[in-house]
Design an enzyme around this catalytic site. Structure first.
Site, PDB file in Angstrom:
ATOM      1  CD1 TRP A 117      -2.906   1.509   0.812  1.00 49.03           C
ATOM      2  CD2 TRP A 117      -1.292   2.457   2.049  1.00 49.03           C
ATOM      3  NE1 TRP A 117      -3.295   2.791   1.099  1.00 49.03           N
ATOM      4  CE2 TRP A 117      -2.330   3.402   1.848  1.00 49.03           C
ATOM      5  CE3 TRP A 117      -0.169   2.831   2.774  1.00 49.03           C
ATOM      6  CZ2 TRP A 117      -2.284   4.682   2.379  1.00 49.03           C
ATOM      7  CZ3 TRP A 117      -0.117   4.119   3.303  1.00 49.03           C
ATOM      8  CH2 TRP A 117      -1.178   5.027   3.105  1.00 49.03           C
ATOM      9  CG  ASP A 136     -14.100   8.812  -1.329  1.00 50.65           C
ATOM     10  OD1 ASP A 136     -14.024   7.923  -0.461  1.00 50.65           O
ATOM     11  OD2 ASP A 136     -13.447   8.781  -2.390  1.00 50.65           O
ATOM     12  CG  ASP A 137     -16.231   5.598   3.224  1.00 50.46           C
ATOM     13  OD1 ASP A 137     -17.427   5.351   3.403  1.00 50.46           O
ATOM     14  OD2 ASP A 137     -15.300   4.962   3.755  1.00 50.46           O
ATOM     15  CD1 TRP A 195     -15.671  -2.071  -6.304  1.00 48.78           C
ATOM     16  CD2 TRP A 195     -17.300  -2.224  -7.804  1.00 48.78           C
ATOM     17  NE1 TRP A 195     -16.163  -3.355  -6.245  1.00 48.78           N
ATOM     18  CE2 TRP A 195     -17.172  -3.475  -7.158  1.00 48.78           C
ATOM     19  CE3 TRP A 195     -18.272  -2.083  -8.803  1.00 48.78           C
ATOM     20  CZ2 TRP A 195     -17.964  -4.572  -7.489  1.00 48.78           C
ATOM     21  CZ3 TRP A 195     -19.053  -3.181  -9.127  1.00 48.78           C
ATOM     22  CH2 TRP A 195     -18.910  -4.398  -8.466  1.00 48.78           C
ATOM     23  CG  ASP A 196     -12.113   1.873  -1.943  1.00 49.58           C
ATOM     24  OD1 ASP A 196     -11.176   1.105  -2.171  1.00 49.58           O
ATOM     25  OD2 ASP A 196     -11.988   2.940  -1.310  1.00 49.58           O
ATOM     26  CG  ASN A 216     -10.750   0.330   1.363  1.00 48.16           C
ATOM     27  OD1 ASN A 216      -9.708   0.657   0.815  1.00 48.16           O
ATOM     28  ND2 ASN A 216     -11.834   1.076   1.335  1.00 48.16           N
ATOM     29  CG  ASP A 229      -5.401   5.138  -0.710  1.00 53.58           C
ATOM     30  OD1 ASP A 229      -6.158   5.487  -1.630  1.00 53.58           O
ATOM     31  OD2 ASP A 229      -5.749   4.372   0.205  1.00 53.58           O
TER      32      ASP A 229
HETATM   33  C1  GLA Z   1      -9.792   3.892   0.507  1.00 48.73           C
HETATM   34  C2  GLA Z   1      -9.535   4.624  -0.780  1.00 48.73           C
HETATM   35  C3  GLA Z   1      -9.564   6.112  -0.549  1.00 48.73           C
HETATM   36  C4  GLA Z   1     -10.889   6.500   0.040  1.00 48.73           C
HETATM   37  C5  GLA Z   1     -11.159   5.699   1.307  1.00 48.73           C
HETATM   38  C6  GLA Z   1     -12.566   5.919   1.818  1.00 48.73           C
HETATM   39  O1  GLA Z   1      -8.743   4.049   1.393  1.00 48.73           O
HETATM   40  O2  GLA Z   1      -8.351   4.202  -1.349  1.00 48.73           O
HETATM   41  O3  GLA Z   1      -9.347   6.808  -1.750  1.00 48.73           O
HETATM   42  O4  GLA Z   1     -11.916   6.296  -0.900  1.00 48.73           O
HETATM   43  O5  GLA Z   1     -11.013   4.299   1.076  1.00 48.73           O
HETATM   44  O6  GLA Z   1     -12.841   5.164   2.935  1.00 48.73           O
END
Ligand code: GLA
Length: 737
Positions: free
Chosen positions: A199, A366-367, A477-478, A480, A548
């Protein structure tokens, strides 16, 4: 371009203007490899290399004591029949035997290319772009049929391969390994180039010299991963960017994979790529079949840069689909780094409004807009709007954003669920997890069991409702976290080895259904940045958040490394705030933009919080990007100086007609008294006179052969712009002499 079959020699020749791939039917009926490389004469029969073992430890068939598989170059080698290298597949039969022997039965040659059901794959726009060969092989004892697929392309030095296994026996067989390809080469004098990291530092190129034995990279994370990308290059030791032989292999798949090379003690090399066989078991009952994902094999005799250019053009034209194929990508503004989950409608609209003022085209929320999502302990799985934050819903917000003159997009993470969610409370058995064991968490979340159709159906219905209600143009579309405790609760225990692959098939199914329902939405893939950046996801999402890590200095390396296997049009790249969230480093906004423009381009900060002077620069950057984004995203990319090797790095893009080019030079740390460096440009018209930044003029030939000197001025190095600075040169052809 074409595929010919030489009946007497029992050999196939796949060729186009650049490459030849010869394969044939070996003396015992197995399909063997004869030649892969630069185009050679079509009508010849190629002699097999050494296949006679000199000592009895090399085993031979009863019929032909002069033929040993241990030395043969094979196309889909089996386990247990005299080839002691790594097999491409393994099948456990009902009697417990794993021994197989595939013998050529028939073949078909046709124009075009068929899709692979349920999987991403390259496609021909018209039938005359590609020719396909299917070779059907059969194991008489196991009653298993294997079809090997090969597609050669008219315009690219590229061959796509995959395999399909059919059980024609009465009893169940279990596939324990089914790779997509094996390519045996007659010598092993190569280096292996992999793209690795973690990462925040994804896809750094790392070169390894191949010595005898196995060299391997893999993922067992359930996604392709930031650690090892499913793309490798095998190159001659002296191959550089602009000369020498190189073979690239991209896996069109986003789940567990293995890429392997085996240099044997006879001096041959075996290359393998496919689904990771670890914890893979795929039962086939009578009449059932299994199709592997495909690989894209590319070839260059003129260095790594040419290899990358072929891959870029091929992916842009024959892998990316939909409205954004070969189309300039919208300049977006994303609120994540500006607000994280702490926002309300007013705050969002203020950020969006400033974006519009700057010239942004798309605002992305975003989130944090759904369920009880105020931190990362809750909400995933509940894809309905959080009315406390957005009282007028996504519909209201999207209308307000549209009224500002911006398109509207949102973030989702559909494969995940939090314990604190309505979805988990209603369906605790919908998550992956081994019975009676605690589940490992990642970012406080669990992975939904996408191997179950009802789970994918539920998420599809929730998302369909959310997207239908608002005017949505874009989805991020994430994904994680990696998969752990991979077990499908309540499933048939004899089918647990299917779960990893069925999971990613579920992801592809959800993508496919959403794309069909919303063909105008632009999907951008993300997995904590670049943890699922592969050719498989590109079939569904034409762009992917590259990392990121948006620190400009770090991004040069990440984007440079990424460019070996993927086009600039795929690279999600934004300007974020300073000091950088990931590194704490301060880099000027023009430097941040100078690297982000080699990507889809956008902003990841609150533009209200920068100075007026910086805001004016942002306006200029957006204007510049609107003018040149097609060139950046679809021009021919040339890597000139690697950030992994020097303090100065450089690359450039050139338009197809060589009329326009943009060169970027980046300086890392300021170092006194090092003199100038010479950077030779590439791809220009040698006889064209180019105007540089509307000022100086120079012939293409001197720019390419003599190069440009950097830094330009006498004292610039000492007094100019400090650490982390860059130069962007726009070259426009004036006249051709
Ligand atoms: C991940 C993505 C970020 C952001 C966060 C939101 O880390 O890589 O760009 O969208 O999630 O929780």
């Amino acid at each position: 371009m074409g595929i010919t079959y030489n009946v007497n020699g029992k050999q196939f020749h796949l060729f186009n203007a650049e490459i030849s791939y010869f394969l044939g039917i070996c003396p015992d009926g197995e399909v063997g490899q004869l030649y892969f490389g630069k185009k050679i004469n079509e009508n010849q029969t190629i002699a097999y290399g050494q296949t006679k073992g000199v000592r009895p430890v090399c085993c031979n068939t009863k019929e032909d004591e002069n033929y040993t598989k241990e030395l043969a170059m094979l196309e889909y080698p089996a386990f247990g029949n005299g080839d002691f290298r790594t097999p491409a597949y393994e099948i456990r039969q009902s009697n417990g035997s794993r021994v197989t022997n595939l013998i050529y039965r028939e073949h078909r040659i046709y124009s075009g290319k068929k899709p692979i059901e349920g999987l991403p794959a390259s496609y021909a726009n018209t039938d005359d772009e590609a020719t396909t060969l299917e070779i059907v092989c059969f194991d008489e004892i196991a009653k298993v049929e294997v079809t090997l697929f090969y597609t050669i392309w008219e315009k690219y030095p590229v061959i796509c391969r995959h395999a399909k296994i059919n059980n024609l026996a009465d009893d169940r067989v279990v596939i324990t390994k089914a790779l997509s390809m094996c390519l045996d080469l007659p010598d092993s004098d190569y280096n292996w180039l992999q793209f690795e990291g973690a990462w925040g530092r994804e896809r750094y190129p790392v070169e390894r010299s191949l010595s005898n034995g196995i060299t391997q990279i893999e993922s067992m994370r359930g996604h392709s991963s930031a650690n090892y990308n499913p793309f490798v290059i095998v190159k001659r030791k002296n191959t550089d960017e602009f000369m020498g032989e190189a073979i690239g292999i991209n896996f069109v798949y986003s789940g567990n994979f293995v890429a392997e090379s085996e240099a044997d003690t006879y001096g041959k090399l075996r290359l393998l790529m496919g689904i990771n066989p670890r914890w893979f078991e795929w039962p086939l009952d009578k009449g059932e079949s299994f199709e592997t994902p495909e690989v894209i094999i590319s070839y260059s005799k003129e260095g790594l840069n040419k290899l990358s250019q072929s891959i870029h053009a091929f992916m842009n034209n024959n892998l990316v689909r939909g409205r954004y194929k070969n189309a300039p990508r919208p300049i977006l503004l994303n609120n994540w780094e500006a607000t994280e989950m702490n926002f309300n409608e007013e705050k969002i609209l203020k950020i969006a409004k400033k974006g519009k003022e700057a010239g942004v085209e798309l605002f992305v929320l975003d989130d944090g807009w759904f369920g009880k999502r105020n931190d990362d302990y809750a909400g995933l799985g509940d894809w309905f709007v959080n009315n406390k934050k957005l009282p007028d819903g996504l519909k209201g917000l999207s209308e307000k954003v549209n009224d500002l003159g911006l398109d509207f997009g949102v973030w989702i993470e559909p494969e995940m669920v939090n314990e604190d969610s309505d979805l988990y409370r209603a369906h605790p058995d919908w998550v992956l997890g081994a019975p009676d064991r605690t589940r490992t968490l990642g970012r406080h979340q669990m992975v939904l069991d996408f191997s179950k159709k009802e789970v994918v159906d539920n998420i599809y219905e929730q998302l369909y409702a959310a997207f239908s209600e608002a005017n949505i143009s874009y989805i991020k579309w994430d994904m994680n976290r990696s998969i752990t405790e991979c077990y499908s609760l309540g499933g048939d225990p004899s089918k647990e080895g299917m779960v990893y692959h069925k999971y990613i098939m579920g992801v592809y199914d959800l993508y496919e259904r959403l794309i069909k329902a919303f063909p105008d939405i632009l999907f951008e893939s993300c997995a904590s940045g670049g943890s699922r950046f592969d050719a498989g996801i590109l079939y569904y999402a034409p762009q992917a958040w590259c990392s990121d890590d948006t620190d400009a200095h770090e991004r040069i390396k990440i984007q440079y490394g990424t460019s070996y296997g993927y086009p600039v049009s795929m690279v999600g790249a934004h300007v974020s705030a300073s000091p950088n969230l990931q590194t704490g480093r301060n880099i000027r906004i023009d430097e941040r933009a100078a690297i982000a423009c080699f990507g889809t381009f956008g902003y990841e900060l609150d533009l209200n919080e920068i100075s007026d002077e910086e805001f004016d620069m942002v306006k200029e950057q957006i204007k510049f990007m609107k003018e040149y984004r097609s060139l950046f995203q679809y021009g021919s990319l040339y890597r000139l100086e690697s950030p992994f090797k020097k303090n100065i790095s450089a690359w450039m893009v050139v338009s197809k007609d060589k009329e326009t080019s943009i060169v970027a030079i980046y300086k890392n740390l300021k170092t006194p008294n090092v003199g100038q460096i010479r950077i030779r440009l590439k791809g220009l018209d040698p006889d064209g006179v180019y105007k540089i930044n509307d000022q100086k003029e120079a012939y293409g030939d001197i720019l390419m052969e003599g190069g440009v000197q950097y830094p330009e001025g006498d004292n610039e190095w000492f007094f100019d712009d400090g650490d982390f600075s860059s130069r962007i040169y726009v070259l426009k052809k004036n006249v051709t002499k």
